[in-house]
Design an enzyme around this catalytic site. Structure first.
Site, PDB file in Angstrom:
ATOM      1  N   ILE A   2       0.583  -1.236   0.036  1.00 18.98           N
ATOM      2  CA  ILE A   2      -0.084   0.028   0.022  1.00 18.98           C
ATOM      3  C   ILE A   2       0.959   1.143  -0.038  1.00 18.98           C
ATOM      4  O   ILE A   2       0.281   2.468  -0.019  1.00 18.98           O
ATOM      5  CB  ILE A   2      -1.118  -0.059   1.137  1.00 18.98           C
ATOM      6  CG1 ILE A   2      -0.315  -0.368   2.406  1.00 18.98           C
ATOM      7  CG2 ILE A   2      -2.118  -0.943   0.811  1.00 18.98           C
ATOM      8  CD1 ILE A   2      -1.266  -0.098   3.475  1.00 18.98           C
ATOM      9  N   VAL A  17       5.424  -0.478   2.557  1.00 20.23           N
ATOM     10  CA  VAL A  17       4.213  -0.828   3.544  1.00 20.23           C
ATOM     11  C   VAL A  17       3.305  -1.898   3.157  1.00 20.23           C
ATOM     12  O   VAL A  17       2.997  -1.523   1.850  1.00 20.23           O
ATOM     13  CB  VAL A  17       3.577   0.397   3.951  1.00 20.23           C
ATOM     14  CG1 VAL A  17       2.577   0.359   4.935  1.00 20.23           C
ATOM     15  CG2 VAL A  17       4.785   1.574   4.277  1.00 20.23           C
ATOM     16  N   LYS A  70       5.139  -2.383   8.082  1.00 23.45           N
ATOM     17  CA  LYS A  70       6.035  -1.767   7.333  1.00 23.45           C
ATOM     18  C   LYS A  70       7.437  -2.532   7.437  1.00 23.45           C
ATOM     19  O   LYS A  70       7.879  -3.051   8.605  1.00 23.45           O
ATOM     20  CB  LYS A  70       6.357  -0.321   8.021  1.00 23.45           C
ATOM     21  CG  LYS A  70       7.682   0.516   7.439  1.00 23.45           C
ATOM     22  CD  LYS A  70       7.853   1.731   7.684  1.00 23.45           C
ATOM     23  CE  LYS A  70       7.028   2.755   6.766  1.00 23.45           C
ATOM     24  NZ  LYS A  70       7.085   4.179   7.278  1.00 23.45           N
ATOM     25  N   ASP A  72      10.672  15.006   8.454  1.00 22.94           N
ATOM     26  CA  ASP A  72      10.155  14.739   7.043  1.00 22.94           C
ATOM     27  C   ASP A  72       8.837  15.038   6.726  1.00 22.94           C
ATOM     28  O   ASP A  72       7.935  14.044   6.409  1.00 22.94           O
ATOM     29  CB  ASP A  72      10.502  13.451   6.905  1.00 22.94           C
ATOM     30  CG  ASP A  72      10.516  12.882   5.284  1.00 22.94           C
ATOM     31  OD1 ASP A  72      10.288  13.891   4.189  1.00 22.94           O
ATOM     32  OD2 ASP A  72      10.681  11.831   4.779  1.00 22.94           O
TER      33      ASP A  72
END
Ligand SMILES: *[C@@H]1O[C@H](CO)[C@@H](O)[C@H](O)[C@H]1NC(C)=O
Ligand SMILES: *[C@@H]1O[C@H](CO)[C@@H](O)[C@H](O)[C@H]1NC(C)=O
Ligand SMILES: *[C@@H]1O[C@H](CO)[C@@H](O)[C@H](O)[C@H]1NC(C)=O
Ligand SMILES: *[C@@H]1O[C@H](CO)[C@@H](O)[C@H](O)[C@H]1NC(C)=O
Ligand SMILES: *[C@@H]1O[C@H](CO)[C@@H](O)[C@H](O)[C@H]1NC(C)=O
Ligand SMILES: *[C@@H]1O[C@H](CO)[C@@H](O)[C@H](O)[C@H]1NC(C)=O
Ligand SMILES: *[C@@H]1O[C@H](CO)[C@@H](O)[C@H](O)[C@H]1NC(C)=O
Ligand SMILES: *[C@@H]1O[C@H](CO)[C@@H](O)[C@H](O)[C@H]1NC(C)=O
Ligand SMILES: *[C@@H]1O[C@H](CO)[C@@H](O)[C@H](O)[C@H]1NC(C)=O
Length: 892
Positions: free
Chosen positions: A538, A546, A560, A655
C-alpha cells in the site's frame, strides 16, 4: 554535478532497492530539553486564565514555586484521550503530588480560571467541573510554596485554602493528614482517577481499605513502634512515618525508615509517601529523571491485598494466583475468571434488590487453609450462632456473596458486595478454625438440557462416524490450532512484559528484560499470515515498503518492512521502538508492535483506510472540500505540536510532507513516520543523529550550518499548508499573466493555469503566494477546482500562517503550538516578515528559468536548488542553492 539525477540520496538507501528522493544531514531528532518560553509566574493575581494551549511551550506549566522545585501545570496523561489535569508536579522527578480534577479530565483548550472567588476549572462547554469553595474571603493571590503546597492567600497573606488539605494519593514531607482524612489510590499508574484502595487516618491507626473494607493497618508494619494516645494526624519525613497525638507533642505510632545507626541516604532528597494503585503504601525517594527508590512498603506480602489476585483467586507464596478450591479458571478471556467447578452452579448475578429464591442457593466450601482478608479486620456479623443461622443470614440478602463461620466461637462473618482475592490464614489470627462458603446459584433448567445432550452424543457420533469423521477431525484440529494461537499470543504478551521468552536466545532475552515500554512483539509467521505473504503493497514510505495486513482478531494493520537501515544493533532498534511505542496522540499514527526476524525488521502500525494526503489532495476527482482541508491542517499541526512539546523528549519529525499525513474514516488525520529518523543513526551519539527530509519541504537551514530544530518541521508544515490551499504540488508551476500585478480584479479565482497562452509565465507557487499576500489578494490562491466553495477569511488565515512558517529565519517562524492557537482562533495571526521571505524570489527565479527550459515537474523540482552552470547568481544564496552530495550526506 552535471546530471540532475541524484542530489540527495541517503547513503543508507543507496544500497537498498527503492528510489526515494531523500536527503540526509546530520544533527537532528536528539532529545532536546523542552524550551521554556511562556510566562511561568511565581504568584498569580485574580482574573487569571490559562489552558494547556496557552502554555504549551512550557508543557502546561503556569506557576512555579520560588526556587522552581514545583510547578502547577495543566498536563496530559492519557494522550490518546486528550485527558488534561491541573496538577502540582515536582519538577525534577516529574512526580505528581496533587491533582485538582483527577476524576474529570479536561481538554487542551479547556480553561482554568483564578478569580477573587478562588480557582475554577471549566470544561469545553464552559461549565465549571471543579472549583474551590466560593465562601472564602476575597482571594488576592495564588502561590505555590517551596513545600509543594498550592495556596490561596488574602490581602494580609493569610492562607485561605491549601492543596495540602485535599491530598490525592500522596503526602510529602511536612504535609499533615488529619484524622478522618484519607488518601485514595489512583486507578492505575497511567490513570489518575480514584481507584479502589484508600488509606484513612483513624483515632487508633491508619487503615488501608479495598472497597471500603480494611485489609491492613499501618501499625502492622514489622518495625512499627506504638504508644497509647489517640492519633490526631499523620506526617512523614526522611526518618520515618509518624502518627502524632497530643497536639503533635506525642508520637503514637512510629515507623522508622532506617535503623538508628544507619547512615541516611541523602536526607535532602525529595520523598513522598504514596498509596500506590496496587494497594501498597510506600515511601519513595525520588531522583531527577523520574527514577525512584522504595524505602518502605506495607503490606510486605502482596497476598494481603485483595486486588492482587482476581475475584475468588487464591493467593499464595507472595503473589501466585490460582482459583480458590471449588472453582476453576474460565480462561476463554484474557483476564481469568473463577467459576464454580461444578457446571450446574453459577455465581449470583448483580444484586438489584430482588432476593433470590432461597431454595436455589447452594454454598461452595473453600477448604481449611483459605481465609478472607477482611475477617481479621472486622467484627463478626453474628456471634454465638450455629452454621444454619449464618447461612440463612447470607441467603436472605442478595448483597451477601459468601460467609465465613467459626465452629469454635460461633462467629459469622459475611462477604458483601464484592469479592476480592483469598489468602492463607494469618499467623496471629484469633479465629483459626473458620471455614469459608461462597454463595452460588443452581442453574436448574440447564442440568436437564446438558444431560440430554450428553446422552445424544454417542448416538450422533455413531451415525456420523463413517462419513463425518474427517470433517469432525478437521474442525477439531482447526479449533485446536486457533486456541493454540490465542494461547501463544497471550503468553507472548506476557513474555514481553516479564522478559521471558521461550524461543529467544540468551542475548535477545536480555534485551527484553531491560527495555521497558516495548510494544507488542509479533512473530514473523504471524505477519506472513496477516499480510498473506506481503501480498498487498500500500505504499513505499521512508525506510521501506508498507503492506496491508489483517491480524487474527480481524483488525487491519499496516506492516512496514524496513529496508533502509544501516547495520544497527538490535538493542538500539529496540530502544527506539520503545520510545516510539510510547507516543500516543490522536493525530499520530499508533505503533502497535514490531517484529525482528533475523536481519529483517518490521513495524506494525494501525491501518489508515484512506491512505496518505497526497493521494486524496492531488487527485482529480473528487476534489477535497475546503472544510476537510482546514481540519487536516489543524490535525497535522496538533500532531506536530505534540511531538515538539507534548512528549517526554522533543521529537523532530524531519520529513513533514503530504505522503506522511494519513487519513482515516471521515475525519481522522494522523502523522506517520515520526521518530523513525532516530532508527537511521549508524553511530548513536548524545549530540546528533542523522536527519532526513524531502526536498521541496526542506528548510533553508538544512544547507547552512545553522542548527536544525523543531522550526525545521514548521517550515515543512508551511510548505504542506500551501499545497493544501492550492490542491497541487508547490513544484508544479503556477501560471500568471504578465500584467497580473496591475490587475485590479480582486478575489479573481480565474488565474488558474489551465492554458498556457502567450503573456502567461510560470511562477513558483510559494512566490506567487507572497506576491498575492503583498497585494492583499487571497481568494485566487485557493484551489480553483473548489469553484469558490471556500471560506475567504480562512484562506487568508492559512496563507498568512503558511508564510509565517516558511520564513527563512527559523526564530521568526511560530512554534507548532502557536500555529495550533492561530488555527483555532485563540491566538492572533502573526505577520510574515517580508525580508525573511525574499529567499522565495531567488527560488522563484531558479524555478522560472528551469521551467522555461522545459522538462517535467519532477525535473523542475530537482533543479530547484541547484545552481545552473554558467549562471551568476547573487552569492549570498550560493550556499543555499548548491548542494554537493558531500554536504547532503554529512559527516559520518
Ligand atoms: C476581575 O474581574 C471582575 C469582573 O470580571 C472585576 O470586577 C474585577 O475588578 C477584576 N479584578 C481585577 C483585580 O482586575
Ligand atoms: C529551594 O528548595 C529547596 C528544597 O525544598 C530548599 O531546601 C531550599 O531552601 C530552597 N531555597 C530557597 C532559596 O528557597
Ligand atoms: C480512552 O480512549 C480509549 C480508546 O480510544 C477508550 O476505549 C476509552 O474508553 C477512553 N477512556 C476515557 C476515560 O475516555
Ligand atoms: C505578602 O507577601 C508578599 C511576598 O510574598 C509581600 O510582597 C507582601 O508585602 C506581603 N503582604 C503583606 C500584607 O504582608
Ligand atoms: C520527623 O518527624 C517527626 C514527627 O514529626 C519528628 O519527631 C522528627 O523530629 C522529624 N525528624 C526530622 C529529622 O525532621
Ligand atoms: C435482577 O437480576 C436478576 C438476575 O441477575 C434478573 O433476572 C432480574 O431481571 C433483575 N431484576 C431487575 C428488576 O432488574
Ligand atoms: C423457588 O424454587 C423452587 C424450585 O425451583 C420452587 O418450587 C418454588 O416455588 C420457588 N419459590 C418461589 C417463592 O418462587
Ligand atoms: C440453629 O439455631 C437456631 C436458633 O438460633 C435453632 O432454631 C436451630 O434449630 C439451630 N439449628 C441447628 C441445626 O442446631
Ligand atoms: C443486606 O445487607 C446489607 C449490608 O449489611 C444491609 O445494608 C441491607 O439492609 C441488607 N438487606 C436486607 C434485606 O436485609
Amino acid at each position: 554535478m552535471g546530471s540532475s539525477a541524484t542530489i540527495a540520496w541517503s547513503p543508507f538507501c543507496l544500497t537498498s532497492s527503492f528510489n526515494r528522493r531523500f536527503a540526509i544531514i546530520l544533527l537532528c531528532c536528539m532529545l532536546f530539553p523542552s524550551a521554556l518560553s511562556g510566562p511561568v509566574y511565581s504568584s498569580i493575581s485574580p482574573n487569571f486564565t490559562a489552558s494547556y494551549y496557552h502554555y504549551i511551550d512550557t508543557s502546561g506549566a503556569f506557576l512555579a514555586s520560588r526556587n522552581g522545585s514545583f510547578q502547577a501545570q495543566i498536563i496530559n496523561l492519557k494522550p490518546e484521550n486528550r485527558s488534561f489535569y491541573l496538577v502540582v508536579v515536582h519538577v525534577s522527578s516529574r512526580a505528581i503530588i496533587w491533582s485538582a480534577n483527577r476524576n474529570t479530565p479536561i481538554s487542551e483548550s479547556s480553561e482554568f480560571r483564578f478569580s477573587r472567588d478562588g480557582m475554577t476549572l471549566f470544561n469545553d462547554q464552559k461549565q465549571p467541573i471543579w472549583s474551590t469553595p466560593h465562601n472564602l474571603a476575597p482571594v488576592t493571590s495564588l502561590q505555590l510554596l517551596e513545600s509543594g503546597n498550592l495556596v490561596m492567600l488574602d490581602g494580609a497573606n493569610n492562607t485561605l485554602w491549601e492543596s495540602f488539605d485535599l491530598p490525592t494519593d500522596v503526602i510529602v514531607a511536612g504535609q499533615r493528614l488529619n484524622v478522618g482524612k484519607s488518601l485514595v489510590a489512583s486507578n492505575s499508574d497511567g490513570d489518575l482517577a480514584d481507584g479502589i484502595c484508600s488509606l484513612v487516618v483513624g483515632n487508633n491507626d491508619a487503615m488501608i481499605r479495598w472497597n471500603g473494607m480494611n485489609y491492613w493497618e499501618l501499625s502492622m508494619a514489622p518495625n512499627a513502634v506504638r504508644n497509647a494516645w489517640a492519633v490526631e494526624y499523620m506526617v512523614m519525613n526522611y526518618t520515618g512515618v509518624y502518627l502524632m497525638g497530643k497536639n503533635g507533642a506525642q508520637v503514637v505510632i512510629r515507623i522508622p525508615l532506617h535503623s538508628s545507626d544507619d547512615v541516611v541516604d541523602d536526607p535532602s532528597a525529595f520523598r513522598i509517601m504514596k498509596l500506590e494503585s496496587s494497594g501498597v503504601v510506600s515511601v519513595l525517594k525520588l531522583s531527577s529523571g523520574g527514577s525512584s527508590k522504595q524505602e518502605f512498603k506495607t503490606p510486605d506480602d502482596s497476598c494481603r491485598i485483595p486486588s492482587t489476585c482476581w475475584k475468588l483467586g487464591y493467593c499464595t507464596n507472595g503473589g501466585t494466583c490460582q482459583c480458590a478450591p471449588g472453582f476453576h479458571s474460565a480462561s476463554s478471556s484474557s483476564e481469568p475468571i473463577c467459576v464454580p467447578t461444578d457446571g450446574s452452579l453459577a455465581l449470583p448475578g448483580p444484586c438489584n434488590g430482588s432476593q433470590p429464591n432461597i431454595t436455589n442457593i447452594k454454598y461452595s466450601a473453600l477448604g481449611r487453609d483459605v481465609d478472607y482478608f477482611s475477617n481479621d479486620f472486622s467484627n463478626p456479623m453474628l456471634q454465638n450462632v450455629n452454621l444454619t443461622a449464618c447461612k440463612n443470614l447470607c441467603s436472605g440478602n442478595c448483597s451477601c456473596l459468601g460467609f465465613f463461620y467459626s465452629q469454635g466461637s460461633g462467629s459469622c462473618y459475611v462477604i458483601e458486595n464484592q469479592i476480592g482475592s483469598m489468602a492463607t490464614k494469618m499467623s496471629w489470627s484469633t479465629d483459626k478454625d473458620r471455614l469459608g462458603y461462597i454463595k452460588t446459584i443452581v442453574v436448574g433448567t440447564q442440568i436437564g438440557v446438558k444431560g440430554s445432550k450428553k446422552s445424544d452424543f454417542p448416538v450422533l457420533v455413531a451415525i456420523l462416524l463413517p462419513s463425518g469423521v474427517m470433517v469432525i477431525a478437521m474442525v477439531a484440529f482447526l479449533i485446536w490450532l486457533r486456541r493454540r494461537r490465542i494461547k501463544r499470543r497471550w503468553s507472548r504478551s506476557m513474555n514481553s512484559k516479564l522478559g521471558r521468552g521461550s524461543s529467544m536466545s540468551a542475548e535477545e532475552e536480555m534485551d527484553f528484560v531491560s527495555i521497558p515500554g516495548l510494544p507488542v512483539r509479533f512473530v514473523y509467521e504471524e505477519l506472513v499470515i496477516a499480510t498473506e505473504s506481503f501480498k498487498t503493497q500500500i505504499g513505499s514510505g521512508g525506510f521501506g515498503t508498507v503492506y496491508k495486513g489483517t491480524l487474527e482478531d480481524g483488525e487491519d494493520v499496516a506492516v512496514k518492512k524496513i529496508t533502509c537501515l544501516g547495520a544497527q544493533g538490535r538493542r538500539e532498534f529496540l530502544t527506539e521502538i520503545a520510545v516510539i511505542g510510547k507516543i500516543h496522540h490522536v493525530n499520530l499514527v499508533r505503533l502497535k508492535g514490531f517484529c525482528a526476524h533475523g536481519g529483517q525488521k518490521f513495524l506494525v502500525y494501525e491501518f489508515m483506510d484512506r491512505g496518505s494526503l497526497d493521494a486524496t489532495l492531488f487527485r482529480a476527482d473528487p476534489v477535497m472540500e475546503w472544510k476537510e482541508r482546514y481540519n487536516i491542517a489543524l490535525g497535522t499541526a496538533r500532531g506536530l505540536a505534540y511531538l515538539h512539546t507534548g512528549c517526554e523528549h522533543k521529537i523532530i519529525h524531519c520529513d513533514v510532507k503530504p505522503e506522511n499525513i494519513l487519513l482515516h474514516d471521515k475525519s481522522q488525520v494522523k502523522i506517520s513516520d515520526f521518530g523513525l529518523s532516530k532508527l537511521l543513526s549508524p553511530e548513536e551519539s548524545n549530540l546528533f543523529t542523522t536527519l532526513r527530509g524531502t526536498r521541496g519541504y526542506l528548510a533553508p537551514e538544512w544547507l547552512t550550518s545553522s542548527a536544525i530544530s523543531d522550526k525545521t518541521d514548521v517550515y515543512s508544515y508551511g510548505m504542506v499548508l500551501l499545497e493544501i490551499i492550492r490542491g497541487k504540488k508547490n513544484s508544479s508551476p503556477q501560471m500568471r499573466s504578465a500584467n497580473s500585478r496591475t490587475d485590479s480584479n480582486r478575489g479573481n479565482s480565474r488565474s488558474s493555469p489551465s492554458s498556457v497562452e502567450s503573456g502567461q509565465r510560470p511562477i513558483y507557487f510559494p512566490l506567487f503566494v507572497l506576491d498575492m499576500h503583498e497585494e492583499g489578494r487571497y481568494m485566487g490562491l485557493a484551489d480553483p477546482r473548489l469553484m469558490g466553495r471556500v471560506a475567504s477569511e480562512e484562506v487568508e488565515k492559512l496563507v498568512r500562517i503558511a508564510l509565517c512558517c516558511v520564513q527563512e529565519e527559523p526564530n521568526l517562524r511560530p512554534s507548532m503550538a502557536n500555529v495550533v492557537g492561530m488555527l483555532e482562533g485563540v491566538m492572533p495571526l502573526g505577520e510574515p516578515q517580508l525580508e525573511s521571505l525574499n529567499f522565495l524570489r531567488f527560488y522563484g527565479r531558479r524555478f522560472t528559468e528551469e521551467s522555461r527550459l522545459g522538462g517535467d515537474d519532477e525535473q523542475n523540482e530537482l533543479r530547484l536548488y541547484r545552481q545552473p552552470t554558467g549562471t551568476n547568481t547573487s552569492s549570498s544564496y550560493n550556499s543555499l542553492s548548491y548542494m554537493s552530495s558531500q554536504e547532503v550526506s554529512g559527516p559520518r
